[in-house]
Design a protein around this motif. Structure first.
Motif, PDB file in Angstrom:
ATOM      1  N   UNK A   6       0.754  -1.195  -0.031  1.00 27.10           N
ATOM      2  CA  UNK A   6      -0.042   0.102  -0.084  1.00 27.10           C
ATOM      3  C   UNK A   6       0.863   1.292   0.127  1.00 27.10           C
ATOM      4  N   UNK A   7       0.442   2.075  -0.846  1.00 23.19           N
ATOM      5  CA  UNK A   7       1.632   3.249  -1.041  1.00 23.19           C
ATOM      6  C   UNK A   7       1.636   4.306  -0.014  1.00 23.19           C
ATOM      7  N   UNK A  50       9.346   9.948  -9.620  1.00 24.55           N
ATOM      8  CA  UNK A  50      10.424  10.280  -8.597  1.00 24.55           C
ATOM      9  C   UNK A  50      11.198   9.014  -8.294  1.00 24.55           C
ATOM     10  N   UNK A  51      10.541   7.830  -8.425  1.00 23.40           N
ATOM     11  CA  UNK A  51      11.358   6.679  -8.103  1.00 23.40           C
ATOM     12  C   UNK A  51      10.860   6.135  -6.655  1.00 23.40           C
ATOM     13  N   UNK A  52      11.074   4.796  -6.799  1.00 21.21           N
ATOM     14  CA  UNK A  52      10.503   4.003  -5.528  1.00 21.21           C
ATOM     15  C   UNK A  52      10.897   4.483  -4.287  1.00 21.21           C
ATOM     16  N   UNK A  53      12.285   4.508  -4.045  1.00 16.79           N
ATOM     17  CA  UNK A  53      12.671   4.884  -2.711  1.00 16.79           C
ATOM     18  C   UNK A  53      12.686   6.372  -2.357  1.00 16.79           C
ATOM     19  N   UNK A  54      12.394   7.323  -3.181  1.00 16.02           N
ATOM     20  CA  UNK A  54      12.276   8.619  -2.895  1.00 16.02           C
ATOM     21  C   UNK A  54      10.629   8.673  -2.229  1.00 16.02           C
ATOM     22  N   UNK A  55       9.997   8.138  -3.062  1.00 18.56           N
ATOM     23  CA  UNK A  55       8.420   7.850  -2.408  1.00 18.56           C
ATOM     24  C   UNK A  55       8.416   7.083  -1.136  1.00 18.56           C
ATOM     25  N   UNK A 108      10.714   6.998   1.230  1.00 15.72           N
ATOM     26  CA  UNK A 108      11.186   7.912   2.050  1.00 15.72           C
ATOM     27  C   UNK A 108      10.290   8.901   2.628  1.00 15.72           C
ATOM     28  N   UNK A 109       9.610   9.648   1.571  1.00 17.56           N
ATOM     29  CA  UNK A 109       8.606  10.688   1.924  1.00 17.56           C
ATOM     30  C   UNK A 109       7.485  10.056   2.550  1.00 17.56           C
ATOM     31  N   UNK A 110       7.059   8.723   2.344  1.00 17.34           N
ATOM     32  CA  UNK A 110       5.917   8.144   2.962  1.00 17.34           C
ATOM     33  C   UNK A 110       6.383   7.849   4.507  1.00 17.34           C
ATOM     34  N   UNK A 111       7.623   7.451   4.854  1.00 13.77           N
ATOM     35  CA  UNK A 111       8.088   7.341   6.213  1.00 13.77           C
ATOM     36  C   UNK A 111       8.053   8.686   6.907  1.00 13.77           C
ATOM     37  N   UNK A 112       8.952   9.699   6.268  1.00 14.10           N
ATOM     38  CA  UNK A 112       8.805  11.110   6.865  1.00 14.10           C
ATOM     39  C   UNK A 112       7.443  11.674   7.376  1.00 14.10           C
ATOM     40  N   UNK A 113       6.399  11.378   6.202  1.00 10.39           N
ATOM     41  CA  UNK A 113       5.094  12.043   6.489  1.00 10.39           C
ATOM     42  C   UNK A 113       4.480  11.262   7.543  1.00 10.39           C
ATOM     43  N   UNK A 114       4.878   9.963   7.673  1.00  6.52           N
ATOM     44  CA  UNK A 114       3.989   9.241   8.642  1.00  6.52           C
ATOM     45  C   UNK A 114       4.382   9.621  10.001  1.00  6.52           C
ATOM     46  N   UNK A 115       5.746   9.829  10.328  1.00  7.35           N
ATOM     47  CA  UNK A 115       6.477  10.204  11.550  1.00  7.35           C
ATOM     48  C   UNK A 115       5.997  11.627  11.834  1.00  7.35           C
ATOM     49  N   UNK A 116       5.888  12.384  10.888  1.00  7.98           N
ATOM     50  CA  UNK A 116       5.568  14.085  11.147  1.00  7.98           C
ATOM     51  C   UNK A 116       4.148  14.248  11.376  1.00  7.98           C
TER      52      UNK A 116
END
Length: 96
Positions: A12-13, A23-28, A30-38
Protein backbone atom coordinates in the motif's frame (compact mmCIF):
# COMPACT_ATOMS: atom_id res chain seq x y z
CA UNK A 1 -19.92 -12.84 -17.03
CA UNK A 2 -19.93 -11.43 -13.49
CA UNK A 3 -17.25 -8.82 -12.80
CA UNK A 4 -15.20 -9.13 -9.63
CA UNK A 5 -13.53 -6.28 -7.82
CA UNK A 6 -9.78 -6.72 -8.14
CA UNK A 7 -7.78 -6.47 -4.90
CA UNK A 8 -4.70 -4.27 -4.67
CA UNK A 9 -1.41 -5.99 -5.46
CA UNK A 10 1.83 -5.30 -3.67
CA UNK A 11 2.42 -2.74 -0.96
CA UNK A 12 0.00 0.00 0.00
CA UNK A 13 1.61 3.27 -1.09
CA UNK A 14 0.20 5.53 1.62
CA UNK A 15 0.56 9.29 1.37
CA UNK A 16 3.17 9.11 -1.40
CA UNK A 17 0.60 7.59 -3.74
CA UNK A 18 -0.18 11.11 -4.92
CA UNK A 19 3.12 11.08 -6.87
CA UNK A 20 2.10 8.09 -8.98
CA UNK A 21 5.05 6.54 -10.81
CA UNK A 22 7.14 9.71 -10.62
CA UNK A 23 10.42 10.28 -8.68
CA UNK A 24 11.38 6.63 -8.12
CA UNK A 25 10.44 4.02 -5.58
CA UNK A 26 12.97 4.87 -2.86
CA UNK A 27 12.22 8.60 -2.79
CA UNK A 28 8.49 7.91 -2.55
CA UNK A 29 9.16 5.39 0.22
CA UNK A 30 11.27 7.93 2.14
CA UNK A 31 8.59 10.63 1.75
CA UNK A 32 6.00 8.16 3.04
CA UNK A 33 8.10 7.37 6.15
CA UNK A 34 8.79 11.06 6.90
CA UNK A 35 5.13 12.03 6.54
CA UNK A 36 4.02 9.13 8.73
CA UNK A 37 6.37 10.25 11.53
CA UNK A 38 5.62 13.97 11.22
CA UNK A 39 1.83 13.47 11.27
CA UNK A 40 1.86 11.10 14.27
CA UNK A 41 1.22 12.16 17.88
CA UNK A 42 4.36 12.50 20.00
CA UNK A 43 5.02 12.72 23.74
CA UNK A 44 5.09 16.19 25.29
CA UNK A 45 8.39 17.11 27.03
CA UNK A 46 6.47 19.01 29.72
CA UNK A 47 3.36 16.92 30.57
CA UNK A 48 4.40 13.54 29.02
CA UNK A 49 1.01 13.17 27.27
CA UNK A 50 0.96 11.83 23.72
CA UNK A 51 -0.59 15.02 22.34
CA UNK A 52 2.18 16.87 20.47
CA UNK A 53 1.37 17.73 16.86
CA UNK A 54 3.40 19.51 14.19
CA UNK A 55 2.22 23.07 13.60
CA UNK A 56 4.78 24.06 10.98
CA UNK A 57 8.39 23.41 10.03
CA UNK A 58 10.15 22.88 13.35
CA UNK A 59 7.21 24.17 15.44
CA UNK A 60 5.48 21.69 17.74
CA UNK A 61 2.51 22.23 20.07
CA UNK A 62 1.05 20.08 22.84
CA UNK A 63 -2.72 20.01 22.56
CA UNK A 64 -3.10 19.01 26.22
CA UNK A 65 -1.04 21.64 28.09
CA UNK A 66 -0.54 24.19 25.30
CA UNK A 67 3.27 23.99 25.42
CA UNK A 68 4.77 25.28 22.17
CA UNK A 69 8.40 24.55 21.38
CA UNK A 70 10.94 24.34 18.57
CA UNK A 71 12.19 20.96 17.43
CA UNK A 72 13.23 19.18 14.29
CA UNK A 73 11.51 19.65 10.97
CA UNK A 74 9.84 16.24 11.01
CA UNK A 75 10.29 15.00 14.61
CA UNK A 76 9.99 17.03 17.82
CA UNK A 77 13.31 15.77 19.21
CA UNK A 78 16.27 15.11 16.93
CA UNK A 79 19.27 12.93 17.89
CA UNK A 80 21.54 16.02 17.93
CA UNK A 81 19.07 17.75 20.23
CA UNK A 82 19.23 14.82 22.68
CA UNK A 83 23.05 15.03 22.78
CA UNK A 84 22.93 18.79 23.40
CA UNK A 85 20.33 18.43 26.17
CA UNK A 86 22.42 15.73 27.87
CA UNK A 87 25.57 17.87 27.81
CA UNK A 88 23.64 20.87 29.19
CA UNK A 89 22.27 18.72 32.02
CA UNK A 90 25.76 17.45 32.87
CA UNK A 91 27.22 20.96 32.95
CA UNK A 92 24.37 22.17 35.19
CA UNK A 93 24.91 19.24 37.59
CA UNK A 94 28.66 20.02 37.88
CA UNK A 95 27.89 23.65 38.81
CA UNK A 96 25.16 22.85 41.34
Amino acid sequence: MASRKQSAKGRVVGSSGRFGPRYGRFIRKRVNQIEKVSRASHACPRCDQKAVKREGTGIWTCRKCGFKFAGGSYVPETPAMRVAARSIERSLQKEG
